[in-house]
Design an enzyme around this catalytic site. Structure first.
Site, PDB file in Angstrom:
ATOM      1  N   GLU A   1     -14.568   3.677   5.197  1.00 29.65           N
ATOM      2  CA  GLU A   1     -14.534   2.544   5.902  1.00 29.65           C
ATOM      3  C   GLU A   1     -13.771   2.420   7.437  1.00 29.65           C
ATOM      4  OE1 GLU A   1     -11.823  -0.615   4.277  1.00 29.65           O
ATOM      5  OE2 GLU A   1     -13.646  -1.997   4.495  1.00 29.65           O
TER       6      GLU A   1
ATOM      7  N   LYS B   1       1.787 -12.881  -1.393  1.00 28.25           N
ATOM      8  CA  LYS B   1       2.254 -12.022  -0.429  1.00 28.25           C
ATOM      9  C   LYS B   1       1.310 -11.628   0.790  1.00 28.25           C
ATOM     10  CE  LYS B   1       2.789  -7.756   0.117  1.00 28.25           C
ATOM     11  NZ  LYS B   1       2.354  -7.685   1.482  1.00 28.25           N
ATOM     12  N   PRO B   2       1.272 -12.631   1.962  1.00 27.42           N
ATOM     13  CA  PRO B   2       0.307 -11.869   3.069  1.00 27.42           C
ATOM     14  C   PRO B   2       0.669 -10.583   3.423  1.00 27.42           C
ATOM     15  CG  PRO B   2       1.973 -13.524   3.551  1.00 27.42           C
ATOM     16  CD  PRO B   2       2.289 -13.315   2.338  1.00 27.42           C
TER      17      PRO B   2
ATOM     18  N   CYS C   1     -14.434  -6.462   5.403  1.00 30.59           N
ATOM     19  CA  CYS C   1     -14.931  -5.667   4.246  1.00 30.59           C
ATOM     20  C   CYS C   1     -16.326  -5.283   4.110  1.00 30.59           C
ATOM     21  CB  CYS C   1     -14.203  -6.046   2.903  1.00 30.59           C
ATOM     22  SG  CYS C   1     -14.670  -7.566   2.556  1.00 30.59           S
TER      23      CYS C   1
ATOM     24  N   SER D   1      -7.227  -2.225   0.499  1.00 33.69           N
ATOM     25  CA  SER D   1      -7.893  -1.040   0.768  1.00 33.69           C
ATOM     26  C   SER D   1      -8.076  -0.454  -0.774  1.00 33.69           C
ATOM     27  CB  SER D   1      -7.325  -0.286   1.734  1.00 33.69           C
ATOM     28  OG  SER D   1      -5.919   0.105   1.000  1.00 33.69           O
TER      29      SER D   1
ATOM     30  N   ALA E   1      -7.228   2.599  -1.691  1.00 35.16           N
ATOM     31  CA  ALA E   1      -6.185   3.571  -2.058  1.00 35.16           C
ATOM     32  C   ALA E   1      -4.988   2.542  -2.569  1.00 35.16           C
ATOM     33  CB  ALA E   1      -5.319   4.094  -0.800  1.00 35.16           C
ATOM     34  N   THR E   2      -4.790   1.210  -2.007  1.00 33.22           N
ATOM     35  CA  THR E   2      -3.958   0.333  -2.502  1.00 33.22           C
ATOM     36  C   THR E   2      -4.299  -0.151  -3.949  1.00 33.22           C
ATOM     37  OG1 THR E   2      -3.328  -0.312  -0.176  1.00 33.22           O
ATOM     38  CG2 THR E   2      -2.843  -1.962  -1.987  1.00 33.22           C
TER      39      THR E   2
ATOM     40  N   GLU F   1     -10.314  -6.779  -4.996  1.00 34.40           N
ATOM     41  CA  GLU F   1     -11.440  -6.814  -3.871  1.00 34.40           C
ATOM     42  C   GLU F   1     -11.229  -5.911  -2.911  1.00 34.40           C
ATOM     43  OE1 GLU F   1     -13.908  -8.274  -4.430  1.00 34.40           O
ATOM     44  OE2 GLU F   1     -13.516  -9.908  -5.829  1.00 34.40           O
TER      45      GLU F   1
ATOM     46  N   ALA G   1      -2.432 -10.037  -0.098  1.00 33.71           N
ATOM     47  CA  ALA G   1      -3.599 -10.347   0.821  1.00 33.71           C
ATOM     48  C   ALA G   1      -3.530  -9.318   1.846  1.00 33.71           C
ATOM     49  CB  ALA G   1      -3.423 -11.634   1.185  1.00 33.71           C
ATOM     50  N   PRO G   2      -4.738  -9.187   2.614  1.00 35.57           N
ATOM     51  CA  PRO G   2      -4.681  -8.050   3.739  1.00 35.57           C
ATOM     52  C   PRO G   2      -4.787  -9.011   4.854  1.00 35.57           C
ATOM     53  CG  PRO G   2      -7.025  -8.839   2.948  1.00 35.57           C
ATOM     54  CD  PRO G   2      -6.185  -9.710   2.251  1.00 35.57           C
ATOM     55  N   TRP G   3      -4.993  -8.213   6.076  1.00 34.83           N
ATOM     56  CA  TRP G   3      -4.710  -9.081   7.710  1.00 34.83           C
ATOM     57  C   TRP G   3      -5.711  -9.589   8.163  1.00 34.83           C
ATOM     58  CZ3 TRP G   3      -7.292  -5.743  10.414  1.00 34.83           C
ATOM     59  CH2 TRP G   3      -7.121  -4.358   9.979  1.00 34.83           C
TER      60      TRP G   3
ATOM     61  N   GLU H   1       1.873  -7.748   5.933  1.00 36.37           N
ATOM     62  CA  GLU H   1       3.184  -7.762   6.826  1.00 36.37           C
ATOM     63  C   GLU H   1       2.928  -8.250   8.327  1.00 36.37           C
ATOM     64  OE1 GLU H   1       1.842  -5.546   5.091  1.00 36.37           O
ATOM     65  OE2 GLU H   1       2.503  -3.351   5.808  1.00 36.37           O
TER      66      GLU H   1
HETATM   67  P1  NAD Z   1      -3.986  -2.602   2.476  1.00 34.42           P
HETATM   68  O1  NAD Z   1      -4.602  -2.261   0.980  1.00 34.42           O
HETATM   69  O2  NAD Z   1      -3.107  -2.048   3.143  1.00 34.42           O
HETATM   70  O3  NAD Z   1      -3.112  -4.057   2.002  1.00 34.42           O
HETATM   71  C1  NAD Z   1      -3.412  -5.317   1.222  1.00 34.42           C
HETATM   72  C2  NAD Z   1      -2.160  -5.967   0.683  1.00 34.42           C
HETATM   73  O4  NAD Z   1      -1.288  -4.986  -0.144  1.00 34.42           O
HETATM   74  C3  NAD Z   1      -0.972  -6.121   1.917  1.00 34.42           C
HETATM   75  O5  NAD Z   1      -0.320  -7.219   1.380  1.00 34.42           O
HETATM   76  C4  NAD Z   1       0.106  -5.073   1.723  1.00 34.42           C
HETATM   77  O6  NAD Z   1       1.254  -5.154   2.032  1.00 34.42           O
HETATM   78  C5  NAD Z   1      -0.151  -4.709   0.071  1.00 34.42           C
HETATM   79  N1  NAD Z   1       0.121  -3.367  -0.183  1.00 34.42           N
HETATM   80  C6  NAD Z   1      -0.055  -2.356   0.357  1.00 34.42           C
HETATM   81  N2  NAD Z   1       0.086  -1.343  -0.660  1.00 34.42           N
HETATM   82  C7  NAD Z   1       0.553  -1.529  -1.720  1.00 34.42           C
HETATM   83  C8  NAD Z   1       1.096  -1.015  -2.935  1.00 34.42           C
HETATM   84  N3  NAD Z   1       1.126   0.049  -2.767  1.00 34.42           N
HETATM   85  N4  NAD Z   1       1.440  -1.776  -3.833  1.00 34.42           N
HETATM   86  C9  NAD Z   1       1.514  -3.112  -3.875  1.00 34.42           C
HETATM   87  N5  NAD Z   1       0.957  -3.939  -2.548  1.00 34.42           N
HETATM   88  C10 NAD Z   1       0.530  -3.047  -1.511  1.00 34.42           C
HETATM   89  O7  NAD Z   1      -5.124  -3.387   3.166  1.00 34.42           O
HETATM   90  P2  NAD Z   1      -5.269  -3.892   4.536  1.00 34.42           P
HETATM   91  O8  NAD Z   1      -5.061  -2.687   5.398  1.00 34.42           O
HETATM   92  O9  NAD Z   1      -4.078  -5.190   4.648  1.00 34.42           O
HETATM   93  O10 NAD Z   1      -6.578  -4.816   4.657  1.00 34.42           O
HETATM   94  C11 NAD Z   1      -7.712  -4.059   5.062  1.00 34.42           C
HETATM   95  C12 NAD Z   1      -8.454  -3.788   3.656  1.00 34.42           C
HETATM   96  O11 NAD Z   1      -8.742  -4.805   2.747  1.00 34.42           O
HETATM   97  C13 NAD Z   1      -9.760  -2.780   3.996  1.00 34.42           C
HETATM   98  O12 NAD Z   1     -10.097  -1.953   3.305  1.00 34.42           O
HETATM   99  C14 NAD Z   1     -10.771  -4.060   3.649  1.00 34.42           C
HETATM  100  O13 NAD Z   1     -12.128  -3.663   3.176  1.00 34.42           O
HETATM  101  C15 NAD Z   1     -10.199  -4.704   2.501  1.00 34.42           C
HETATM  102  N6  NAD Z   1     -10.468  -6.190   2.178  1.00 34.42           N
HETATM  103  C16 NAD Z   1     -11.393  -6.485   1.422  1.00 34.42           C
HETATM  104  C17 NAD Z   1     -12.186  -7.451   0.962  1.00 34.42           C
HETATM  105  C18 NAD Z   1     -13.078  -7.889   0.047  1.00 34.42           C
HETATM  106  O14 NAD Z   1     -13.323  -8.960  -0.366  1.00 34.42           O
HETATM  107  N7  NAD Z   1     -13.279  -6.937  -0.924  1.00 34.42           N
HETATM  108  C19 NAD Z   1     -11.794  -8.672   1.936  1.00 34.42           C
HETATM  109  C20 NAD Z   1     -10.869  -8.140   3.039  1.00 34.42           C
HETATM  110  C21 NAD Z   1     -10.443  -6.974   3.028  1.00 34.42           C
END
Ligand code: NAD
Length: 472
Positions: free
Chosen positions: A375, A172-173, A279, A224, A226-227, A245, A146-148, A175
């Site tokens: 974004e 996993k929320p 998002c 994101s 990239a993730t 998502e 999950a994201p933050w 960090e």
């Molecule tokens: P992030 O991709 O950095 O992290 C998301 C989650 O993935 C976190 O729990 C992180 O620790 C984990 N993670 C990061 N890299 C990883 C990897 N290589 N392997 C496995 N796990 C990994 O995203 P963020 O910065 O926490 O959140 C912002 C992003 O989330 C924005 O791009 C936003 O648009 C997106 N978002 C999308 C939606 C949707 O419904 N589409 C909703 C909310 C947020």
């Protein structure tokens, strides 16, 4: 010394030995007030085992049993709204967090009912002497990342459909924002058997260990682009199902015949709410040339009437960005603007305590500009003019993401034409940022695949089995 959070696994808090801890920072002050385990292979293993053990019994429960439990969890959420929201507010700085609680409870109640609505479409004799039918079955253990930006909502939105369909979860929320997901796990442990929902803390490394792990049958990420690409690549090693998502670059097309006052109010609310960390935030406005100047003026006046500050202050419109890295990222976009772009208002950090960023409007942006395609995830609204409907579509669709979009017009035929041609998982007409639990939320292109919310999401957390009986 800040106090330490603990993972919640198998129905209880567990101590983690010999691992690092991440600082949990109050984004309004920039001070550390907690720390959370940066879980390693041992912690991930433990959580996966707990979820796998719980699956043995949980997947045999009836939909009615799962519904009853989820409804009780929704009631408990209502009862504990104040404590959950105060923790959420401190961890995220999102002053609207309180208003989101009824939405989360509704999502829980929706999936409670939806648990009883899965269907196999039909059964029959498709070959002589044989009866066939479809079973919808849970997948097993689901790993969820999950994201933050909305930590509690994400924990509920992601785990509830999985659990309603009979799966068990390791969530996993992010960090920086683990507090309310852990509180939610504690709350549901009063109703769910141990191990059905496990929450472990950590960052990308922990997430990677979860995706690589042999136990989960599905990985679901909100995060994101990239993730998402990395998760899909790693999950491909053993062909785990992936549900993504991801980020967006939401266009808001304002036509010459639109109700400008209503459009302005909504764009500002949906662009600056949660400091633009959404998002589907309305950060990319495409304005018909005829009303372009008027709209820039109206958005500027509305932005200047907004105030960023401590979330508890009643005068505050929106709080800080969630973390120092995000403050740097949003600032970077402003520093890298091309000379033709004009920062009409805002444009930088506010104060030097916490991560506050001014409500910002950038006019004269062009389609090829970085800020038109990447974004920002901050309180920044860009405005770009267009001359024809064809151009509006070309600019709107001309990005890699395809999460959501909105169209503002009083011409019904135009609204129908545009909504058909927009290459986005959601098209709002004369509204923005609305998420009924019954409707699917999810993107096209690099915004990912799989749906949140709705019965389609529940189906994503199931597998379909054909059973055939010979009776002659
Ligand atoms: P992030 O991709 O950095 O992290 C998301 C989650 O993935 C976190 O729990 C992180 O620790 C984990 N993670 C990061 N890299 C990883 C990897 N290589 N392997 C496995 N796990 C990994 O995203 P963020 O910065 O926490 O959140 C912002 C992003 O989330 C924005 O791009 C936003 O648009 C997106 N978002 C999308 C939606 C949707 O419904 N589409 C909703 C909310 C947020």
């Amino acid at each position: 010394m800040s106090s330490r959070l603990r993972n919640f696994v198998g129905g209880t808090h567990v101590e983690s030995a010999d691992i690092d801890y991440d600082d949990i920072v109050d984004p309004s002050t920039g001070t550390t007030y907690l720390s959370a385990p940066s879980s390693g292979a041992v912690e991930v293993d433990l959580a996966m085992q707990a979820a796998a053990d719980a699956f043995e019994e949980w997947h045999c429960t009836t939909p009615a049993e799962r519904q009853r439990v989820l409804l009780r969890i929704a009631d408990a959420l209502d009862t504990r709204a104040a404590e959950l929201m105060s923790a959420e507010l401190r961890n995220t700085g999102n002053r609207a967090a309180g208003a989101e609680l009824p939405v989360m409870a509704d999502q829980l109640r929706f999936f409670a009912g939806a648990a009883r609505l899965l269907d196999g479409r039909s059964a029959g004799e498709y070959m002589p002497g044989h009866t066939s039918y479809i079973r919808r079955e849970p997948l097993g253990v689901c790993a969820q990342l999950a994201p933050w930006n909305y930590p509690l909502m994400m924990a509920i939105l992601k785990s509830t459909p999985a659990i309603a369909a009979g799966n068990t979860v390791v969530l996993k929320p992010a960090e920086t924002t683990p507090t309310t997901a852990l509180m939610f796990a504690e709350l549901v442990a009063e109703f769910l058997p141990p191990g059905v929902l496990n929450v472990i803390c950590g960052g990308a490394e922990t997430g990677r260990l979860m995706v690589e792990h042999g136990t989960p049958r599905m990985v679901s990420l909100t995060g994101s682009v990239a993730t998402g690409i990395d998760v899909a690549r790693v999950a491909a090693a053993d062909l785990k199902r992936v549900h993504l998502e991801l980020g967006g670059k939401t266009p808001v097309i304002v036509c010459a015949d639109a109700d400008l006052a209503e459009a302005t109010r909504t764009i500002v609310a949906a662009g600056y709410g949660n400091a633009g960390q959404d998002c589907t935030a309305s950060g990319r406005v495409l304005a018909a040339r005829e009303i372009y100047d008027d709209l820039v003026d109206a958005l500027t006046a509305a932005a200047q009437a907004c105030h960023t500050g401590p979330p508890a202050d009643p005068a505050t419109s929106y709080g800080p960005l969630n973390n120092a890295r995000q403050l740097d990222r949003v600032s970077m976009f402003l520093h890298r603007l091309p000379p033709h772009a004009r920062v009409v208002t805002g444009g930088g950090r506010v104060g030097d305590v916490g991560y506050f960023f001014a409500p910002t409007v950038v006019a004269n942006v062009r389609h090829a500009d970085e800020i038109s395609s990447e974004e920002v995830f901050g309180p920044v609204i860009t405005v770009q003019p267009f001359d024809t409907e064809q151009d509006a579509i070309r600019f709107a669709n001309g990005v890699c993401q395809g999460l959501a979009s909105s169209v503002w017009t009083t011409d019904h035929a135009r609204a129908m034409r545009l909504s058909r041609r927009l290459d986005f998982g959601t098209v709002w007409v004369n509204t923005h940022l609305m998420f009924p639990s019954e409707m699917p939320h999810g993107g096209f292109k690099r915004s990912g695949y799989g749906k949140d919310l709705s019965l389609y999401c529940l189906e994503d957390y199931t597998r379909m089995k054909h059973v055939m009986h010979r009776f002659q």
